[in-house]
Write an enzyme that holds these catalytic residues in place. Structure first.
Site, mmCIF file in Angstrom:
data_model
loop_
_atom_site.group_PDB
_atom_site.id
_atom_site.type_symbol
_atom_site.label_atom_id
_atom_site.label_comp_id
_atom_site.label_asym_id
_atom_site.label_seq_id
_atom_site.Cartn_x
_atom_site.Cartn_y
_atom_site.Cartn_z
ATOM 1 N N VAL A 383 0.923 -1.221 0.187
ATOM 2 C CA VAL A 383 -0.045 0.260 -0.097
ATOM 3 C C VAL A 383 1.077 1.285 -0.401
ATOM 4 O O VAL A 383 0.465 2.217 0.291
ATOM 5 C CB VAL A 383 -1.152 0.112 1.389
ATOM 6 C CG1 VAL A 383 -2.136 -1.299 0.714
ATOM 7 C CG2 VAL A 383 -0.370 -0.381 2.676
ATOM 8 N N GLU A 384 1.744 1.246 0.031
ATOM 9 C CA GLU A 384 3.111 2.094 -0.242
ATOM 10 C C GLU A 384 3.767 1.407 -0.649
ATOM 11 O O GLU A 384 5.219 1.008 0.041
ATOM 12 C CB GLU A 384 3.341 3.007 1.075
ATOM 13 C CG GLU A 384 2.164 4.100 1.886
ATOM 14 C CD GLU A 384 2.921 4.501 2.852
ATOM 15 O OE1 GLU A 384 3.709 4.954 3.101
ATOM 16 O OE2 GLU A 384 1.574 4.774 3.765
ATOM 17 N N ASN A 385 4.622 2.348 -1.955
ATOM 18 C CA ASN A 385 5.998 2.360 -2.270
ATOM 19 C C ASN A 385 6.682 3.438 -3.192
ATOM 20 O O ASN A 385 5.234 3.811 -4.170
ATOM 21 C CB ASN A 385 5.992 0.709 -2.776
ATOM 22 C CG ASN A 385 7.112 0.537 -4.166
ATOM 23 O OD1 ASN A 385 7.501 0.185 -5.003
ATOM 24 N ND2 ASN A 385 8.184 0.249 -3.235
#
Length: 489
Positions: A383-385
């Site tokens: 969900v975050e990169n």
């Protein structure tokens, strides 16, 4: 069996209310923990440690300051008024999912109100309706570093068990109001941040604690119970909805092959990552924490039914952020250090670094996906990169961010390798979909988005939105389901 991305893979991007919305003092919104995060040129803007500490004195000074210039999260990028434009730009990229958070201090300004702000609920009605209208799934983070500051001042944040009830009132309000349109939920953003960025994660202030480390872990325990109860309530209202837990993934390597370094890496993995996911997915405290708590003289207070609550209400999926890997050693003396997400690390000589010192390691994403899936065998959600960089807007309003394309394409390649390894992945949302105020340093200069926002570190600018080169690249990645990752300008 051949493993590949499913056709309904959830491609998208993410933002957080505290970094994007602005409008901090409109319609009765209360101050949040993020509203007291200062940006100052006197602070080394690339040294996160200078920004992490919070004291009662700093909180008081922030509460007495009515402006937004040195507290940039108060103005954000004006998503509060421009959400339709921003959501439409993301939909044009082909997003299947749009991750955002709902500001607790907007819905319950002090956290203790008996009823939610109808004005604020209507605002999120409009945001969710716009996401759905544009053909995307909403992915909602219930608490993303924006708890009401009033709960900090009165209770020392999550150190007090009463916050469980206040959080549950907030969460259930969201499930009842939006549960028919929101299928995917995350209870707490990067819940392991309570150990590294304590104030914005749990609201615990060190100078208000007699035993700070005790309060940190007690706060996390209360969040574990709140997350489990929220999962139960969500399933009661909407049995088909899925509730995930989330951590910041600290992918760690030993500095050498010396057994002591390898053992240190193993312990770091347990304390930094697996403690949190073991509790929320396995539904019980792992035995290795008993030794750690005894060593550190930490004595957690449990209510009679806490262990039963954890056991019976585990997470449906494991979400995590991944930006870089890090190195650890049993004896760190003389080893060069560098920055990373939420904490510092020994520098890895085999990796390049971002402008902020975060070490770029695409293979570490594949390693992380495999180790998580081997351990839990539940769906994973990246969900975050993303890559924080100082983008340059040209005279013709272009941003040639090939460095971001390179970073993301190499990480997506490794995600595809993990899928071939047999890992089940629900989706991938970059950080971030659009430029927003930095979580760690409260600056705009550290940009992550596919969309450039004309705003500087002190809130000056037109707020106009401009598509970067990465915008069209990601649009094609989604359209081809990652069959095409090369960039053609």
């Amino acid at each position: 069996m051949e493993y590949k991305l499913p056709k309904d893979f959830l491609w998208g991007g993410a933002i957080a209310a505290c970094q994007a919305e602005g409008a901090y003092d409109e319609r009765g919104r209360g101050l949040s923990v993020s509203d007291v995060a200062i940006f100052s040129t006197a602070i080394d803007r690339k040294n996160l440690e200078a920004h992490r500490s919070m004291t009662t004195e700093k909180i008081t000074a922030a509460m007495n300051y009515n402006g937004t210039d040195i507290y940039p999260k108060r103005h954000g990028i004006d998503f509060f008024n421009r959400y339709k434009e921003d959501i439409a730009l993301c939909a044009e990229m082909g997003f299947k999912v749009f991750r955002f958070s709902i500001a607790w201090s907007r819905v319950f300004p002090t956290g203790e109100e008996a009823a939610a702000s109808e004005d604020s609920l209507e605002f999120y009605d409009n945001v969710i309706n716009e996401i759905v209208k544009q053909g995307m799934q909403p992915l909602v983070t219930i608490s993303h570093f924006e708890m009401p500051l009033a709960l900090v001042n009165k209770y020392n944040g999550w150190a007090d068990r009463r916050l469980i009830d206040y959080y549950i009132r907030f969460a259930e309000t969201l499930f009842v109001r939006y549960g028919q349109k929101v299928k995917y939920w995350i209870t707490f953003n990067e819940i392991n941040a309570g150990r590294f960025s304590t104030f914005k994660s749990t609201g615990v202030v060190e100078d208000k604690s007699e035993n700070f480390q005790q309060d940190c872990y007690q706060a996390v325990h209360h969040q574990f119970i709140a997350a489990a109860l929220a999962t139960k309530i969500c399933h009661t209202h909407n049995p088909d909805n899925q509730v995930g837990c989330m951590i910041a993934r600290f992918t760690t390597y030993p500095a050498t092959s010396h057994p002591d370094d390898v053992m240190k890496m193993h312990i770091d993995e347990q304390l930094d990552n697996y403690f949190y996911t073991d509790v929320m997915i396995k539904g019980k405290y792992p035995r290795y924490m008993t030794r750690y708590f005894q060593k550190e003289n930490i004595n957690l207070v449990f209510a009679d039914n806490d262990l039963e609550i954890l056991k019976n209400n585990t997470a449906d999926f494991l979400a995590f952020s991944y930006y870089m890997s890090m190195v650890t050693a049993a004896h760190q003396g003389g080893l060069e250090e560098t920055e990373s997400n939420l904490k510092r690390s020994i520098k890895n000589p085999f990796l390049e670094s971002s402008e902020w010192g975060w070490q770029i390691d695409p293979v570490g994403l594949r390693y992380s996906l495999n180790t998580f899936y081997d351990r839990y065998e539940i769906p994973l959600f990246i969900v975050e990169n993303g890559l924080g960089a100082e983008d340059i807007l040209t005279e013709d309003n272009k941003v040639h961010d090939t460095y971001r394309i390179d970073y993301l394409s190499r990480h997506i390649e490794q995600m595809l390798e993990a899928v071939k390894d047999g890992v089940e992945i629900l989706g991938y949302t970059t950080w971030s979909s659009i430029d927003i105020v930095s979580s760690g340093t409260s600056e705009m200069s550290k940009r992550y988005g596919f969309i450039y926002v004309d705003l500087d570190d002190f809130g000056k600018g037109s707020l106009n939105r401009y598509k970067k080169d990465s915008y069209d690249w990601y649009k094609n990645v989604i359209a081809t389901n990652a069959a095409e990752l090369e960039y053609n300008d």
